[in-house]
Design a protein around this motif. Structure first.
Motif, short mmCIF file in Angstrom:
data_model
loop_
_atom_site.label_atom_id
_atom_site.label_comp_id
_atom_site.label_asym_id
_atom_site.label_seq_id
_atom_site.Cartn_x
_atom_site.Cartn_y
_atom_site.Cartn_z
N ASP A 87 0.83 -1.21 0.00
CA ASP A 87 0.00 0.00 0.00
C ASP A 87 0.87 1.26 0.00
O ASP A 87 0.57 2.23 -0.70
N TYR A 88 1.94 1.23 0.79
CA TYR A 88 2.81 2.40 0.85
C TYR A 88 3.44 2.68 -0.51
O TYR A 88 3.44 3.81 -1.00
N HIS A 89 3.98 1.64 -1.13
CA HIS A 89 4.65 1.83 -2.42
C HIS A 89 3.67 2.08 -3.56
O HIS A 89 4.07 2.51 -4.64
N ALA A 90 2.39 1.84 -3.30
CA ALA A 90 1.35 2.21 -4.26
C ALA A 90 0.88 3.64 -4.04
O ALA A 90 0.00 4.13 -4.76
N GLU A 144 1.39 8.18 3.20
CA GLU A 144 2.77 8.66 3.29
C GLU A 144 2.93 9.47 4.58
O GLU A 144 2.86 10.70 4.56
N PRO A 145 3.14 8.79 5.70
CA PRO A 145 3.24 9.49 6.99
C PRO A 145 4.48 10.38 7.07
O PRO A 145 5.53 10.06 6.51
N ASN A 193 5.50 11.57 10.22
CA ASN A 193 6.06 11.43 11.56
C ASN A 193 5.46 10.19 12.22
O ASN A 193 4.57 9.55 11.65
N TYR A 194 5.94 9.89 13.43
CA TYR A 194 5.48 8.69 14.13
C TYR A 194 3.98 8.73 14.41
O TYR A 194 3.28 7.72 14.24
N ASP A 195 3.48 9.87 14.84
CA ASP A 195 2.06 9.96 15.20
C ASP A 195 1.16 9.62 14.01
O ASP A 195 0.16 8.91 14.15
N GLU A 196 1.52 10.12 12.84
CA GLU A 196 0.74 9.81 11.64
C GLU A 196 0.87 8.32 11.30
O GLU A 196 -0.11 7.68 10.91
N TYR A 197 2.07 7.79 11.46
CA TYR A 197 2.33 6.39 11.10
C TYR A 197 1.55 5.44 12.00
O TYR A 197 0.90 4.50 11.52
#
Length: 232
Positions: free
Chosen positions: A81-84, A88-89, A91-95
């Protein structure tokens, strides 16, 4: 092939590394860019890099050793999903928020691991904390859904990261705290494996992440000594 900007050491090493492998196993830059991650590939990577377990703290090693099939499946889906370009977070909180929403089996172990890491960072001196926090921020800045661009960013920043770590270990006000908080990392920094990596890093020239894609990919293959990241 490498451009003229590549140093002779890397040129020779890549030539030996690539030409010494069976042609049918070689992954092209396009293959690598468009790679669809699988559980099988995930298992191959874990097995290939098992020799590096000695350099991992228990709070990283234990979740890997005890990973469940559900967690593997979600990890693979998250990578794809990320590479698609689906997230795209920055920072850590978003991730961690993305993990909790879309990959819940991974969120708990990752949150625990991260919190334990931050506890260790808090034990460092001011320079050590600044270095670790800067490295974490750089990780998110460097990240890109385009695997080659991501690697290019890492290579371009690797020299300063390595020199910064070595400088801290030579700083009397920081060294003992680092050795206490991150003994496995210090063991890695003092290892023959890291010495070889440092030689490569110190000979890297700045890369243009658009124009030098082939050179970046060849450098990835050079780093992939286990031939698992760039093998079909």
């Amino acid at each position: 092939m490498f451009t003229l900007r590549a140093c002779s050491l890397i040129l020779v090493s890549v030539a030996v590394f690539v030409l010494g492998r069976p042609a049918e196993e070689q992954m092209t830059e396009k293959d690598f860019t468009n790679l669809v991650f699988t559980v099988e590939k995930f298992d191959q990577i874990l097995k290939a890099y098992s020799e590096y377990k000695q350099f991992m703290p228990s709070y990283v090693l234990e979740p890997l050793d005890n990973i469940t099939d559900e967690q593997k499946t979600q990890a693979v889906q998250m990578v794809n999903d990320y590479h698609a370009g689906k997230f795209e977070p920055k920072n850590y909180d978003e991730y961690i928020a993305i993990m909790k929403k879309s990959y819940p089996a991974l969120a708990g172990p990752y949150e625990t691991m991260y919190n334990k890491y931050k506890e260790q960072v808090a034990k460092l001196g001011p320079k050590g904390q600044e270095y670790c926090n800067g490295l974490e921020a750089q990780m998110y800045t460097d990240a890109s859904p385009d695997r080659v661009v991501w690697a290019c960013h890492i290579f371009n920043n690797a020299k300063s990261a390595v020199s910064g770590a070595k400088a801290l270990l030579q700083d009397d006000s920081e060294a003992a705290k680092i050795e206490e908080a991150f003994p496995e990392a210090v063991k890695l920094l003092n290892s023959k494996k890291f010495e070889a990596y440092s030689i490569i890093v110190n000979n890297l020239k700045p890369l243009d992440c658009v124009k030098d894609r082939e050179q970046v990919f060849n450098t990835i293959k050079l780093m992939d000594k286990q031939s698992v990241l760039t093998n079909n």
